[in-house]
Scaffold this motif. Structure first.
Motif, mmCIF file in Angstrom:
data_model
loop_
_atom_site.group_PDB
_atom_site.id
_atom_site.type_symbol
_atom_site.label_atom_id
_atom_site.label_comp_id
_atom_site.label_asym_id
_atom_site.label_seq_id
_atom_site.Cartn_x
_atom_site.Cartn_y
_atom_site.Cartn_z
ATOM 1 N N ILE A 84 -18.583 10.021 -19.698
ATOM 2 C CA ILE A 84 -18.589 8.597 -19.339
ATOM 3 C C ILE A 84 -18.538 8.461 -17.819
ATOM 4 C CG2 ILE A 84 -17.371 6.386 -19.510
ATOM 5 C CD1 ILE A 84 -16.451 7.167 -22.295
ATOM 6 N N ILE A 85 -19.492 7.704 -17.283
ATOM 7 C CA ILE A 85 -19.564 7.488 -15.837
ATOM 8 C C ILE A 85 -19.109 6.070 -15.531
ATOM 9 C CG2 ILE A 85 -21.104 7.410 -13.833
ATOM 10 C CD1 ILE A 85 -22.908 9.446 -15.246
ATOM 11 N N LEU A 86 -18.053 5.968 -14.727
ATOM 12 C CA LEU A 86 -17.547 4.654 -14.319
ATOM 13 C C LEU A 86 -18.197 4.299 -12.990
ATOM 14 C CD1 LEU A 86 -14.592 6.407 -15.266
ATOM 15 C CD2 LEU A 86 -14.146 3.980 -15.643
ATOM 16 N N VAL A 87 -18.771 3.121 -12.915
ATOM 17 C CA VAL A 87 -19.510 2.735 -11.708
ATOM 18 C C VAL A 87 -18.913 1.468 -11.095
ATOM 19 C CG1 VAL A 87 -21.800 2.239 -10.751
ATOM 20 C CG2 VAL A 87 -21.620 3.629 -12.820
ATOM 21 N N TYR A 88 -18.722 1.519 -9.766
ATOM 22 C CA TYR A 88 -18.380 0.286 -9.039
ATOM 23 C C TYR A 88 -19.352 0.137 -7.878
ATOM 24 C CZ TYR A 88 -15.987 3.164 -5.464
ATOM 25 O OH TYR A 88 -15.707 4.068 -4.477
ATOM 26 N N ASP A 89 -19.338 -1.031 -7.270
ATOM 27 C CA ASP A 89 -20.227 -1.354 -6.154
ATOM 28 C C ASP A 89 -19.386 -1.338 -4.879
ATOM 29 O OD1 ASP A 89 -21.651 -2.728 -4.203
ATOM 30 O OD2 ASP A 89 -22.217 -4.404 -5.489
ATOM 31 N N ILE A 90 -19.748 -0.505 -3.902
ATOM 32 C CA ILE A 90 -18.910 -0.378 -2.694
ATOM 33 C C ILE A 90 -18.867 -1.667 -1.871
ATOM 34 C CG2 ILE A 90 -19.387 2.123 -2.526
ATOM 35 C CD1 ILE A 90 -20.896 1.095 0.239
ATOM 36 N N THR A 91 -19.783 -2.620 -2.178
ATOM 37 C CA THR A 91 -19.782 -3.895 -1.447
ATOM 38 C C THR A 91 -19.015 -4.981 -2.205
ATOM 39 O OG1 THR A 91 -21.814 -4.822 -2.436
ATOM 40 C CG2 THR A 91 -22.102 -3.316 -0.583
ATOM 41 N N ASP A 92 -18.410 -4.602 -3.331
ATOM 42 C CA ASP A 92 -17.726 -5.575 -4.184
ATOM 43 C C ASP A 92 -16.353 -5.023 -4.597
ATOM 44 O OD1 ASP A 92 -16.837 -7.271 -6.170
ATOM 45 O OD2 ASP A 92 -18.595 -7.055 -7.460
ATOM 46 N N GLU A 93 -15.324 -5.495 -3.892
ATOM 47 C CA GLU A 93 -13.980 -4.961 -4.127
ATOM 48 C C GLU A 93 -13.489 -5.186 -5.551
ATOM 49 O OE1 GLU A 93 -9.794 -4.396 -1.824
ATOM 50 O OE2 GLU A 93 -11.282 -5.750 -0.978
ATOM 51 N N ARG A 94 -13.846 -6.338 -6.112
ATOM 52 C CA ARG A 94 -13.398 -6.645 -7.480
ATOM 53 C C ARG A 94 -13.919 -5.611 -8.481
ATOM 54 N NH1 ARG A 94 -12.578 -12.025 -10.873
ATOM 55 N NH2 ARG A 94 -11.107 -12.325 -9.194
ATOM 56 N N SER A 95 -15.161 -5.172 -8.284
ATOM 57 C CA SER A 95 -15.733 -4.181 -9.217
ATOM 58 C C SER A 95 -14.957 -2.870 -9.136
ATOM 59 C CB SER A 95 -17.221 -3.951 -8.928
ATOM 60 O OG SER A 95 -17.406 -3.211 -7.730
ATOM 61 N N PHE A 96 -14.407 -2.573 -7.954
ATOM 62 C CA PHE A 96 -13.583 -1.366 -7.777
ATOM 63 C C PHE A 96 -12.227 -1.551 -8.462
ATOM 64 C CE2 PHE A 96 -10.385 1.067 -5.330
ATOM 65 C CZ PHE A 96 -10.869 2.349 -5.560
ATOM 66 N N GLU A 97 -11.616 -2.715 -8.234
ATOM 67 C CA GLU A 97 -10.306 -2.978 -8.854
ATOM 68 C C GLU A 97 -10.395 -2.959 -10.377
ATOM 69 O OE1 GLU A 97 -9.386 -6.652 -6.934
ATOM 70 O OE2 GLU A 97 -8.723 -5.655 -5.085
ATOM 71 N N ASN A 98 -11.528 -3.397 -10.907
ATOM 72 C CA ASN A 98 -11.698 -3.440 -12.367
ATOM 73 C C ASN A 98 -11.890 -2.066 -13.002
ATOM 74 O OD1 ASN A 98 -11.349 -6.162 -12.640
ATOM 75 N ND2 ASN A 98 -13.525 -6.658 -12.549
ATOM 76 N N ILE A 99 -12.082 -1.031 -12.176
ATOM 77 C CA ILE A 99 -12.234 0.326 -12.721
ATOM 78 C C ILE A 99 -11.020 0.686 -13.575
ATOM 79 C CG2 ILE A 99 -12.233 2.798 -12.081
ATOM 80 C CD1 ILE A 99 -15.029 1.591 -11.868
ATOM 81 N N GLN A 100 -9.823 0.231 -13.162
ATOM 82 C CA GLN A 100 -8.608 0.507 -13.957
ATOM 83 C C GLN A 100 -8.745 -0.044 -15.374
ATOM 84 O OE1 GLN A 100 -6.606 2.639 -13.044
ATOM 85 N NE2 GLN A 100 -6.030 2.499 -10.890
ATOM 86 N N ASN A 101 -9.344 -1.249 -15.513
ATOM 87 C CA ASN A 101 -9.548 -1.828 -16.850
ATOM 88 C C ASN A 101 -10.545 -1.012 -17.657
ATOM 89 O OD1 ASN A 101 -7.863 -3.958 -16.134
ATOM 90 N ND2 ASN A 101 -9.566 -5.196 -15.370
ATOM 91 N N TRP A 102 -11.584 -0.521 -16.972
ATOM 92 C CA TRP A 102 -12.574 0.308 -17.660
ATOM 93 C C TRP A 102 -11.953 1.636 -18.095
ATOM 94 C CZ3 TRP A 102 -16.738 -1.902 -19.458
ATOM 95 C CH2 TRP A 102 -17.255 -3.033 -18.821
ATOM 96 N N MET A 103 -11.040 2.160 -17.278
ATOM 97 C CA MET A 103 -10.318 3.405 -17.634
ATOM 98 C C MET A 103 -9.518 3.178 -18.928
ATOM 99 S SD MET A 103 -10.517 6.077 -15.534
ATOM 100 C CE MET A 103 -10.986 6.516 -13.874
ATOM 101 N N LYS A 104 -8.899 2.002 -18.985
ATOM 102 C CA LYS A 104 -8.100 1.645 -20.163
ATOM 103 C C LYS A 104 -8.996 1.580 -21.402
ATOM 104 C CE LYS A 104 -5.461 -2.183 -21.049
ATOM 105 N NZ LYS A 104 -4.984 -3.483 -20.567
#
Length: 201
Positions: A84-104
Motif C-alpha cells: 500500500i502506497i500512501l500519497v500526499y501532496d507536498i504543496t498541501d499540508e492538509r493532505s500530509f496531516e491526513n496521512i495519519q487517518n489513512w494509516m489508521k
C-alpha cells in the motif's frame, strides 16, 4: 498457456483526493502525464510487468478515490493488497496531516504485515512547497516505512518507488518460502536513507 510472469503483486494507492495518485499510476504504467485527469470515481487499476531480481513481476496497481463518499467501496480493496502506497501532496499540508487517518484505515482494513510506503508527490512544484522533506522522512521513520519524494510530471523517483516496493514484497515472500526461515515479525532491517533529491525540472 504458460504464465508470462513469476508473481502477481496487487498494490494500492491511497491518499486524499487531488494528491496525484492517478498521475503517478499512469506515469508508472504508461510513462505519460496529463494534468487534467478528473477525480477517480470509486476504483480503477493499471498493469505493468517489471523484472526484479531476475523474476518477472506483474504489478496490478489499484487507484482509489480519495473522497470520503467512496470510502466504503475502496476499503474492500485493502484486504488483497500486498503493498500500500500512501500519497500526499507536498504543496498541501492538509493532505500530509491526513496521512495519519489513512494509516489508521490500513490498520483497520488491510492484512497484517502489508508492505507500506510513503510518497510526497508534486515535488516539481518547489515554489509552492508547504511540507518540508524532513517531515515526510520523520513520519516514514516513525512508521518504519520507506519514503520517496516523487513527481509524476517529471517522472522523478516514480519507477524507483514502485520497484522498491515490489522488491520488498518479493523479499518478504522469498523469506517465507525458504524452509526453516521464519518471517521476522516487526524486525525489519533499518531502511537505508534515500538520497535522491527532488529538484525542479
Amino acid at each position: 498457456m504458460a504464465k508470462s510472469y513469476d508473481h502477481l503483486f496487487k498494490l494500492l494507492l491511497i491518499g486524499d483526493s487531488g494528491v496525484g495518485k492517478t498521475c503517478l499510476i499512469v506515469r508508472f504504467s504508461e510513462d505519460s502525464f496529463n494534468s487534467t485527469y478528473i477525480s477517480t470515481i470509486g476504483i480503477d487499476f493499471k498493469i505493468r510487468t517489471t523484472e526484479i531480481q531476475g523474476k518477472k513481476i506483474k504489478l496490478q496497481v489499484w487507484d482509489t478515490a480519495g473522497q470520503e463518499r467512496f470510502k466504503t467501496i475502496t476499503t474492500a480493496y485493502y484486504r488483497g493488497a500486498m503493498g500500500i502506497i500512501l500519497v500526499y501532496d507536498i504543496t498541501d499540508e492538509r493532505s500530509f496531516e491526513n496521512i495519519q487517518n489513512w494509516m489508521k484505515s490500513i490498520k483497520e482494513n488491510a492484512a497484517a504485515g502489508v508492505e507500506r510506503m510513503l510518497l510526497g508527490n508534486k515535488c516539481d512544484i518547489e515554489s509552492k512547497r508547504k511540507v518540508p522533506k524532513e517531515r515526510g522522512e520523520k513520519l516514514a521513520k516513525e512508521h518504519n516505512i520507506r519514503f520517496f519524494e516523487t513527481s509524476a510530471k517529471s517522472s522523478l523517483n516514480v519507477d524507483e518507488a514502485f520497484n522498491t516496493l515490489a522488491s520488498d514484497i518479493l523479499m518478504k515472500i522469498s523469506k517465507r518460502a525458504a524452509p526453516g526461515i521464519k518471517d521476522p515479525v516487526n524486525l525489519k532491517s533499518p531502511k537505508k536513507k534515500e538520497s535522491n533529491k527532488c529538484s525542479l525540472v
